[in-house]
Structures are given as C-alpha cells and as structure tokens.
Design a protein around this motif. Structure first.
Motif, PDB file in Angstrom:
ATOM      1  N   ASP A   1     -22.954  19.066 -54.742  1.00  0.00           N
ATOM      2  CA  ASP A   1     -23.597  20.371 -55.068  1.00  0.00           C
ATOM      3  C   ASP A   1     -24.330  20.483 -56.581  1.00  0.00           C
ATOM      4  O   ASP A   1     -23.627  20.399 -57.578  1.00  0.00           O
ATOM      5  CB  ASP A   1     -22.518  21.611 -54.944  1.00  0.00           C
ATOM      6  N   SER A   2     -25.626  20.456 -56.420  1.00  0.00           N
ATOM      7  CA  SER A   2     -26.096  20.354 -57.770  1.00  0.00           C
ATOM      8  C   SER A   2     -25.958  21.567 -58.606  1.00  0.00           C
ATOM      9  O   SER A   2     -26.521  21.226 -59.854  1.00  0.00           O
ATOM     10  CB  SER A   2     -27.774  20.191 -57.296  1.00  0.00           C
ATOM     11  N   ASN A   3     -25.440  22.715 -58.276  1.00  0.00           N
ATOM     12  CA  ASN A   3     -25.394  23.761 -59.093  1.00  0.00           C
ATOM     13  C   ASN A   3     -24.046  23.665 -59.899  1.00  0.00           C
ATOM     14  O   ASN A   3     -23.945  24.379 -60.737  1.00  0.00           O
ATOM     15  CB  ASN A   3     -25.172  24.950 -58.150  1.00  0.00           C
ATOM     16  N   LEU A   4     -23.193  22.470 -59.490  1.00  0.00           N
ATOM     17  CA  LEU A   4     -21.911  22.562 -60.492  1.00  0.00           C
ATOM     18  C   LEU A   4     -22.382  21.466 -61.409  1.00  0.00           C
ATOM     19  O   LEU A   4     -22.940  20.630 -61.444  1.00  0.00           O
ATOM     20  CB  LEU A   4     -20.981  21.752 -59.438  1.00  0.00           C
ATOM     21  N   THR A   5     -21.561  21.681 -62.584  1.00  0.00           N
ATOM     22  CA  THR A   5     -21.691  20.614 -63.745  1.00  0.00           C
ATOM     23  C   THR A   5     -20.606  19.686 -63.632  1.00  0.00           C
ATOM     24  O   THR A   5     -19.657  19.756 -62.557  1.00  0.00           O
ATOM     25  CB  THR A   5     -21.330  21.469 -64.890  1.00  0.00           C
ATOM     26  N   GLY A   6     -20.752  18.910 -64.387  1.00  0.00           N
ATOM     27  CA  GLY A   6     -19.783  17.439 -64.278  1.00  0.00           C
ATOM     28  C   GLY A   6     -18.324  17.969 -64.496  1.00  0.00           C
ATOM     29  O   GLY A   6     -17.498  17.535 -64.009  1.00  0.00           O
ATOM     30  N   ILE A   7     -18.273  18.897 -65.628  1.00  0.00           N
ATOM     31  CA  ILE A   7     -16.673  19.330 -66.003  1.00  0.00           C
ATOM     32  C   ILE A   7     -16.141  20.006 -64.773  1.00  0.00           C
ATOM     33  O   ILE A   7     -14.971  20.295 -64.601  1.00  0.00           O
ATOM     34  CB  ILE A   7     -16.896  20.221 -67.300  1.00  0.00           C
ATOM     35  N   GLU A   8     -17.151  20.739 -63.872  1.00  0.00           N
ATOM     36  CA  GLU A   8     -16.305  21.341 -62.684  1.00  0.00           C
ATOM     37  C   GLU A   8     -15.971  20.399 -61.402  1.00  0.00           C
ATOM     38  O   GLU A   8     -15.063  20.831 -60.821  1.00  0.00           O
ATOM     39  CB  GLU A   8     -17.504  22.352 -62.310  1.00  0.00           C
ATOM     40  N   CYS A   9     -16.396  19.200 -61.631  1.00  0.00           N
ATOM     41  CA  CYS A   9     -16.250  18.137 -60.588  1.00  0.00           C
ATOM     42  C   CYS A   9     -15.584  17.028 -61.090  1.00  0.00           C
ATOM     43  O   CYS A   9     -15.179  16.214 -60.232  1.00  0.00           O
ATOM     44  CB  CYS A   9     -17.661  17.735 -60.160  1.00  0.00           C
ATOM     45  N   PHE A  10     -15.230  17.003 -62.285  1.00  0.00           N
ATOM     46  CA  PHE A  10     -14.266  15.936 -62.941  1.00  0.00           C
ATOM     47  C   PHE A  10     -13.050  15.820 -62.253  1.00  0.00           C
ATOM     48  O   PHE A  10     -12.317  16.876 -62.415  1.00  0.00           O
ATOM     49  CB  PHE A  10     -14.641  15.651 -64.371  1.00  0.00           C
ATOM     50  N   SER A  11     -12.551  14.518 -62.117  1.00  0.00           N
ATOM     51  CA  SER A  11     -11.054  14.589 -62.202  1.00  0.00           C
ATOM     52  C   SER A  11     -10.785  13.019 -62.290  1.00  0.00           C
ATOM     53  O   SER A  11     -11.541  12.084 -62.267  1.00  0.00           O
ATOM     54  CB  SER A  11     -10.605  15.032 -60.663  1.00  0.00           C
ATOM     55  N   PHE A  12      -9.205  12.677 -62.648  1.00  0.00           N
ATOM     56  CA  PHE A  12      -8.868  11.476 -62.480  1.00  0.00           C
ATOM     57  C   PHE A  12      -8.454  11.052 -61.091  1.00  0.00           C
ATOM     58  O   PHE A  12      -8.223  11.793 -60.268  1.00  0.00           O
ATOM     59  CB  PHE A  12      -7.663  11.249 -63.426  1.00  0.00           C
ATOM     60  N   ASP A  13      -8.498   9.688 -60.919  1.00  0.00           N
ATOM     61  CA  ASP A  13      -7.732   9.017 -59.780  1.00  0.00           C
ATOM     62  C   ASP A  13      -6.765   8.030 -60.121  1.00  0.00           C
ATOM     63  O   ASP A  13      -6.927   7.417 -61.183  1.00  0.00           O
ATOM     64  CB  ASP A  13      -8.833   8.439 -58.909  1.00  0.00           C
ATOM     65  N   TYR A  14      -5.759   7.854 -59.254  1.00  0.00           N
ATOM     66  CA  TYR A  14      -4.645   6.734 -59.542  1.00  0.00           C
ATOM     67  C   TYR A  14      -4.342   5.748 -58.313  1.00  0.00           C
ATOM     68  O   TYR A  14      -4.118   6.352 -57.195  1.00  0.00           O
ATOM     69  CB  TYR A  14      -3.443   7.787 -60.046  1.00  0.00           C
ATOM     70  N   LYS A  15      -4.636   4.628 -58.467  1.00  0.00           N
ATOM     71  CA  LYS A  15      -4.454   3.801 -57.464  1.00  0.00           C
ATOM     72  C   LYS A  15      -3.219   3.184 -57.712  1.00  0.00           C
ATOM     73  O   LYS A  15      -2.723   2.757 -58.956  1.00  0.00           O
ATOM     74  CB  LYS A  15      -5.509   2.810 -57.514  1.00  0.00           C
ATOM     75  N   THR A  16      -2.203   3.024 -56.490  1.00  0.00           N
ATOM     76  CA  THR A  16      -1.115   2.057 -56.551  1.00  0.00           C
ATOM     77  C   THR A  16      -0.871   1.182 -55.397  1.00  0.00           C
ATOM     78  O   THR A  16      -1.841   1.250 -54.452  1.00  0.00           O
ATOM     79  CB  THR A  16       0.147   3.353 -56.384  1.00  0.00           C
ATOM     80  N   ALA A  17       0.011   0.360 -55.605  1.00  0.00           N
ATOM     81  CA  ALA A  17       0.150  -0.756 -54.395  1.00  0.00           C
ATOM     82  C   ALA A  17       1.190  -0.436 -53.677  1.00  0.00           C
ATOM     83  O   ALA A  17       2.069   0.525 -53.816  1.00  0.00           O
ATOM     84  CB  ALA A  17       0.150  -2.310 -55.300  1.00  0.00           C
ATOM     85  N   TRP A  18       1.369  -0.928 -52.504  1.00  0.00           N
ATOM     86  CA  TRP A  18       2.462  -1.000 -51.650  1.00  0.00           C
ATOM     87  C   TRP A  18       3.860  -1.301 -52.199  1.00  0.00           C
ATOM     88  O   TRP A  18       3.753  -2.351 -52.754  1.00  0.00           O
ATOM     89  CB  TRP A  18       1.988  -1.605 -50.436  1.00  0.00           C
TER      90      TRP A  18
END
Length: 864
Positions: free
Chosen positions: A644-661
């Motif tokens: 959504d181009s009306n959103l700013t980066g701060i409204e869409c930003f998040s962290f992701d966390y990858k784990t192994a089996w």
C-alpha cells in the motif's frame, strides 16, 4: 502319439478303472473338444478325476500336465497326448474300484483333532466352542476313522469339480429315481456339455445348477418303509454331514442372498462371495416325518451359522480386508476346528448306535447358542463393512452385551484378543519407535505425508506439528479412546527425535502390549510409560540440545523491546529511511543498518543475533491482526500482496526471526507473526515518543522568546505534554503491566512443564494473553490508538516547521488539540467498555493514568 494309440490308451484307462458309464472314445472326445464345449479348467478337472488316479506316478505326471497348459500354453489335448506317451496305467480290478472310495491326497492342515477325543480341548489354542462335552470312551481306532472321514469331507471339493462324485449323497434331494431323471438335466453319454464353473469355496455346499453326468449319478436310498430307527439313523448320518457343509439327498441347502431390490433371494449368482447379506436355508425331503422335521428345524440353524462363519472367514482373508479382519478370520478358523471335533464326537456316538435326534439336539444346544452369538457378531461387521479399529470397537461392545452368557463372552474376549494383535503391533511400533506401519489404513493415527508427500521446506517444518500426524476419531478402538491423545503425542515426540537424527530406544523388556478385557492397566500402563519416555526424550532435545530458552529470550529482546539500547540506536539509524513511503524504502539498507546496530549495542553478545532480520509488511497492523484472528493462520506469501503506497515505512516495518528444526515447531510462522503484532505496536509508540521528545528539545528555544510570543506557544506545549503522557502510559501499560508479568508466569510454567505439549500450550497462552490484554485483538481500540499517534506525528511535524505566522500557528494548534482530544476520549471510552466486559483492574488503571488530572472526565460518556 498317434490318434489310434491315444484312443487305445484311453480305453485301457477306462477298462482298468472299471467304469462302465463311459467309453474310451467318449473320453477321447472330451479332451479333443472339437466344438469347444469345454473350458480348459473343466478339461483339467476331468483329467484329474478320470485319468490321474490310474497312472503310475500320477501326481508327478499331472503336475507336469498342468504346467504345460498354464505356463507353456500348450493345448490341453496335446498336453494329454504328451503325458500319456510315456505313462503306465496302473492295474486295478473292477472289484477293487467298486469297493474303494476316493482317497484324499493329504489330510487338511486346518484340522487338529487329537486321537483321544476326551483330551481334545487341551490341544486347541482357542477356547472350547461350548461348555457341554460328551464324556466318551471312544476307541482310538474309531477316532482315527472319524478323523479320516472328516478330512475327506472337508477336502473333497479340492479334488472334484462336482460334489456328486465324492460326497456320499447327490446334491439335490428327490423322492424317487423317476423324479430325479425328470428334474435334473440329463445328458446322453455320447457328449459332454460345457459347464460354466463358478469358484466354489471348499467349505461350502454346492448351489450351482451344473449338469450332472450319467456316470456321476448316485441314487438315494428311499427311507419310506424303513423302520423308524433305521430312518432316524440315516437322517442323523446325513444331518452330521450337513452340519459341516456337505450336500445330502434328504436335506437340501438353498442359497439366500438379500439383494437391494429383493426380487429373487434364492437365485444363484456368479459373485455371491461379494455379497454381505447371505445365508443358507434347507428344504426337507417329503419322506421325512413331521416329528423328525420339527427336531431338524431346531438343529439346522447350526448349519446356517457354520455356513455364515465360513463365508465370513473366506471373505475376510483378502488383503483388502485388513490385518484386523484377517487375524479375526484366523481365530475363527481355530474355532471351526473345535466345531469339527464336536461333530466328530457326535459321529462316534452315532457309529456305536447310541445317538438319537433328541440326544443330538441336547448335545448341540450349547454349540448352537455360541455359534449364533459369534455369527451375529460377525454379521454386524460384514453388513457395516467395518475395518481396523471399528472392528475392535464392535467386538469390544459385544463382550458387554453377552455378559449373561459366560461361555459366549469368553469366546468373544478370545476373538477380540486375537483380532487386536496386529492392531496392537501397529500401536507398539508407533509408541515405541514413532513409526506407522499401517499398509491398509486401519490405525487411528494418520500420516498425511503418505498421502501427499511434501517438500521439506520452511512451510513443511512450520506445519509439521499440527498437520502431519492427525487423529481419525472414527478409527479409534473403544478401549483406546481415553488414551488416543496420549498415543498421538507419544509417536509424534519420538518422530521429532528421529527427524533430528538422535537415536533413542525405549526399554521394551517385558513390554507385552496386548488387549485385555479384564485388566486394562496391562496395556494402559505401558502406553503411559512409553509416553513418559518419549516426552522426556523430546524435552531434553528441545531444552538442552537446542536451547529453547535462549531462543525465547532472544525473541523477547528484539520483539518485546527488552534490549533498550539496541532499539534506541536502531531507531535513530533507520528513522529517516522509515519515514519514507513504503515503496521507496530500500530493504537492503535496513538490513545493513540492523547489522551495524547489533555490533555497536550490547546485543552483540546474543549468540542468536544472526537469526534476526528486517521485514517490511505489505499491509498495516489491522490487516495482519485480522488475518490471525479470522483464519488463525499465517499472513500468507508476501510476494503475492501489493504494498500500500499510502503507508510509510514505519507503519510497515517489523523484525523477522528464523529458527532451525525442531525449534521451528515452537517459533513457527504463526507465533512469530503474533510477536510481530506486539512489536509493530510498541515500535510505533516508541517512534511517536521519540518524535515528541525531539519537539520538546526544540521547544527549549522558546525561552528566548518575549512574553507575548511565549504565550502563543503555551497551548502547543500543553498539547505536547498531554500527547507525551498518553503515549508513554500506553507503552508502560503494555510493557510493564502486561508483557512482563505474563512473561514471568510463562517462565515459571516452562520450568515445571512435564511434556512438550505443555510448552506449546504455555507459549500460546502467553502470546494470546499479551495480544488480548494489550487490546491488540480489539480493532476499534487499535484504530483509536493509531489515529491518536497519527495526530501526534502530524503535530510534531507542524511544530518543526519554520516561518509559520502567529495566527496560522494558533489555529493549527487548536485544530490538533481538538482532534487529539476526540481520539483520546474515544480511546478511553473503548477501554472502559472492555474493562466492563472483562472486569479487569488493569484497564481501569490505564484510564486513570491517561486521564490523570481528570482533563477528559467531562468529555467521557455519562455512564462513567
């Protein structure tokens, strides 16, 4: 061999056999088959009956004859010519043939009757068929004859195409020889018709209307005019044969198949073995007196029960029936052996002339009762087409139904134990090794990967725990219903351990996993022990070998903003980039700034920092939360959703966390998305607080203004303070009053967790409590918070602007004041509504902190 030599060979065989009903030329025409009247199978059967017995080494020659036809695809006539070219005819006299009965090549392997009938019950594995036993002192020589006769009776159809040639009676009862000739299809001895032979099991009566050859006919002895004792003796002899499935001349079996339309229940069909509703009825010869008929009607249901059980055994031996039905079929076969022994005892009495119909009925009543019980039980299985666990459930329920009949109940318990053996073996492999060996799909735990193999990518491991192994409730045996969930988890635990390459072996010494009706603890305790072992093995793998607590603490540092210095530094580094429109934000730049911040902050000591990455959501927090609430699933493939181009980066930003089996089972895509919801809200509030703090620092320049100008900024300073108070109290409420106490409880629960499912449950409860108490599951509250923050950011951007006129400045400040007050009041009203529903003091405390000086009290709803 020439044609003339072959004919002479046939004439020699007929002459040596002493058969006057057929000539060598007729036998030659049968094998020549010029008009293709006979099938290959029929010709082989005729050769087996009329040629093989009179050849030296007949068994070996006949075996080669069949091989030449079936494997070498030789013509039956040519194969016969080849066999007779080197064959020697055995020299039998006519008198020898007339006195000699057809012999059985070998005794049936399923007959196990001890020569001493009085101790027969000790040699059979299954429980005795009935509690009544005839106390006999039968000479051993008589018992041997009975065994031989019984073996012949049960094996005759293996060696004869037509029952008429081997049974002591023809297959249909007639009043006289003239009636016989009129009703049966008679053919001349000059030609043999084509007979369409249907596969008839060896244990059953003959129901087909195939043509009877003249030399196959044996005329029944009429009983009219015989003394009553002689009549009864002859009827008893035939009745005993009828009870083991052999056709007679006085008691005529008639097949009954219940079809859907029920137009003709007595019509013989080619595939009658495929029917589920089948029985046999009997027509009694008119020569039998009414008094004897009454007794026979009480006894003949036993023959029907025998027929139905043998039919059930036969139909349950196919691979499609499954292992449970096959095991039940084998157990029933042993009971039929016991039944044969009972009939043999009765025949021994009859041969001594000590048996009449009344005494026979007395002896058979307990057997009739027990056979009826077994037949009804098996009939239900067949009618409902049950398999696997459903069979065991039905058998288990039947045991309770027959609690008043001790003997029948004991037999049902025995049958259930035998039928449960393959099922319990599948169960043993699952709870001891985590392996499902269920080729026919009878077990109640299903491995979905067997139906549709999946690539072992990220989604596979994310969905492993919930979707790979599932319970099929309709396949759970009644006696395992309470332990079904424990059984599922036991196998899953061991399977995860095996997936990780760690070998664990459960000590199975003395572990005899068998069904027991009287002692359920026998197998329940074993299941519990296996569950405890599997749970301990997985807990050690997850907590120690893969450091679950370390991963959880790492997630808390980043997603729940526990690592304060890292968050402040990262926000300062990325704020300029995140203030852009989301489609203009460069993800790689954010990733580089994250790595730099991690190295410069105290987070560099976190050994799982490499698992953290930046992530731009394609939608706002409302959309992500609605996906979790509505579908209880992950947000789906990100590349399929447009930003959504009306959103700013701060409204869409998040962290992701990858784990192994196998940590992925706990920190999977769904749980990480819940952490992301909490992070996005806290990060946005932290961003607003940062913005307001910068405005406060910039406002220090107002001290240099004169008194008149400073008065113009007083309203702006007051509004900024109210904004700061609202934002900081929301942060404090989420982090200190909600997340931290719930986290503390979560850590205590994990330290006391007894199994892996408890950890999953505690973790899920922790996240749900955080989302619920932080009001992130309330769309209206979340919307009010985001709008309020939006007004704060707009106000800060306005204050930072230069060259704003005094009149315009005052109007803008009043505008932001009005909008912020409206959104704050709306937020307080929504929080109050939630507090009334949940009766929580936390919500009331939050209202009072935001409205600390009762500034909004007069604007709140009157019911407050």
């Amino acid at each position: 061999m020439s044609e003339s030599k072959l004919k002479r060979k046939f004439e020699d065989i007929v002459a040596k056999s002493g058969n006057t009903k057929i000539t060598g030329d007729q036998l030659y025409l049968v094998f020549k088959n010029p008009s293709n009247k006979y099938t290959t199978e029929k010709i082989i059967q005729i050769a087996k009956t009329y040629v093989k017995p009179y050849l030296l080494d007949g068994d070996k020659l006949f075996q080669q004859y069949e091989t030449n036809i079936k494997k070498q695809q030789m013509n039956p006539f040519d194969a016969m010519s080849f066999m007779l070219s080197n064959a020697t005819v055995v020299k039998h006299t006519i008198s020898q043939h007339q006195q000699q009965k057809p012999q059985i090549a070998s005794k049936p392997t399923n007959i196990n009757i001890d020569s001493k009938i009085t101790i027969r019950s000790d040699t059979i594995e299954s429980p005795i068929l009935c509690s009544t036993r005839m106390d006999l002192n039968t000479p051993e020589i008589i018992v041997s004859e009975i065994k031989e006769k019984l073996a012949q009776a049960t094996q005759q159809s293996n060696h004869q195409t037509s029952r008429s040639t081997s049974n002591p009676y023809i297959r249909q009862s007639l009043n006289s020889s003239s009636t016989l000739i009129q009703t049966r299809k008679f053919v001349s001895s000059t030609s043999l018709p084509t007979v369409n032979m249907n596969p008839i099991p060896t244990w059953t009566f003959s129901f087909s209307d195939e043509v009877i050859l003249p030399f196959q006919m044996k005329m029944p002895k009429p009983i009219v005019g015989l003394p009553a004792s002689s009549q009864e003796r002859q009827i008893i002899q035939e009745l005993l044969y009828t009870l083991i499935g052999i056709n007679g001349s006085l008691i005529i079996p008639k097949l009954k198949i219940a079809s859907n339309d029920s137009k003709d229940e007595h019509t013989f069909v080619n595939n009658w073995l495929e029917s589920r509703c089948i029985a046999v009825e009997f027509d009694l010869n008119e020569q039998i007196t009414d008094s004897i008929k009454d007794i026979l009607k009480d006894i003949l249901p036993l023959a029907n029960y025998y027929f139905k059980l043998q039919y059930f055994i036969e139909s349950s031996r196919t691979p499609e029936s499954g292992q449970v039905l096959q095991a039940l079929s084998a157990a029933l076969s042993k009971l039929i052996d016991d039944y044969y022994g009972s009939i043999a005892q009765l025949e021994s009495i009859h041969l001594r002339g000590e048996l009449n119909l009344h005494k026979l009925l007395f002896y058979l009543r307990p057997i009739i009762t027990t056979m009826e019980t077994i037949t009804r039980t098996c009939g239900k299985l067949q009618e409902q087409n049950l398999r696997g666990g459903n069979v065991l459930t039905n058998l288990h329920d039947s045991i309770s139904l027959f609690s008043g009949d001790k003997n029948s109940q004991q037999i049902l318990i025995h049958l259930t134990q035998k039928a449960a053996e393959p099922y319990m073996e599948i169960l043993r492999q699952w709870i001891f090794n985590g392996i499902i060996q269920d080729p026919r799909g009878e077990f109640f735990v299903e491995d979905s990967e067997n139906k549709q193999p999946m690539d072992k990518n990220e989604n596979y491991f994310n969905e492993f725990w919930e979707k790979r192994y599932i319970i099929l409730p309709d396949k759970i045996p009644r006696f395992l219903d309470k332990q079904s969930d424990m059984i599922l988890r036991t196998g899953k635990y061991l399977n995860i351990v095996r997936e990780c390459g760690k070998r664990v072996i459960f000590n199975q010494r003395g572990a005899d996993l068998k069904f027991s009706h009287t002692d359920e603890n026998n197998y329940m305790n074993l299941i519990t022990d296996a569950y405890s072992f599997a749970s301990k093995a997985l807990m050690e793998l997850i907590l120690k070998d893969n450091d679950l607590m370390g991963h959880l603490l790492s997630v808390k540092r980043y997603f729940l903003l526990q690592q304060g210095d890292f968050i402040v530094q990262f926000m300062e580094a990325c704020e300029h980039e995140l203030m852009k429109s989301v489609d203009k934000v460069i993800p790689m730049r954010l990733e580089n700034l994250l790595e730099l911040t991690l190295r410069l902050s105290s987070a560099k000591y976190d050994k799982y920092q490499d698992n953290l990455s930046t992530f731009l959501m394609p939608f706002d927090i409302f959309t992500q939360m609605s996906k979790i609430i509505n579908s209880n699933n992950t947000s789906g493939p990100i590349d399929e959703v447009d930003f959504d181009s009306n959103l700013t980066g701060i409204e869409c930003f998040s962290f992701d966390y990858k784990t192994a089996w196998p940590i992925t089972i706990i920190l999977n895509q769904l749980t990480i998305s819940k952490y992301q919801i909490i992070f996005r809200q806290l990060f946005y509030l932290k961003h607003v607080e940062n913005f307001l703090c910068r405005v406060w620092i910039a406002n220090n320049n107002a001290k240099k203004f004169d008194h008149g100008t400073s008065e113009q900024y007083r309203a702006a300073f007051t509004l900024r303070q109210r904004m700061m108070n609202a934002v900081q109290n929301l942060e404090y409420y989420m982090m200190i009053e909600v997340i931290e106490p719930v986290w503390h409880v979560f850590m205590q629960q994990i330290s006391k967790a007894k199994n892996f499912d408890d950890i999953l449950t505690y973790h899920e409860d922790f996240l749900d409590k955080c989302l619920r108490n932080c009001m992130l599951k309330e769309p209206d509250v979340l919307r009010c918070i985001m709008r309020m923050c939006s007004h704060c950011i707009g106000f800060c951007q306005f204050i930072e602007k230069e060259n704003v006129s005094t009149e315009t400045f005052s109007e803008k400040v009043n505008h932001y004041d009005t909008n912020f007050t409206q959104q704050t009041v709306a937020l307080l009203n929504k929080i109050h509504e939630i507090a009334e529903k949940n009766h929580s003091e936390k919500y009331i405390s939050l209202i009072h902190r935001i409205n600390f000086n009762h500034f909004y009290s007069d604007k709140l709803n009157t019911n407050q």
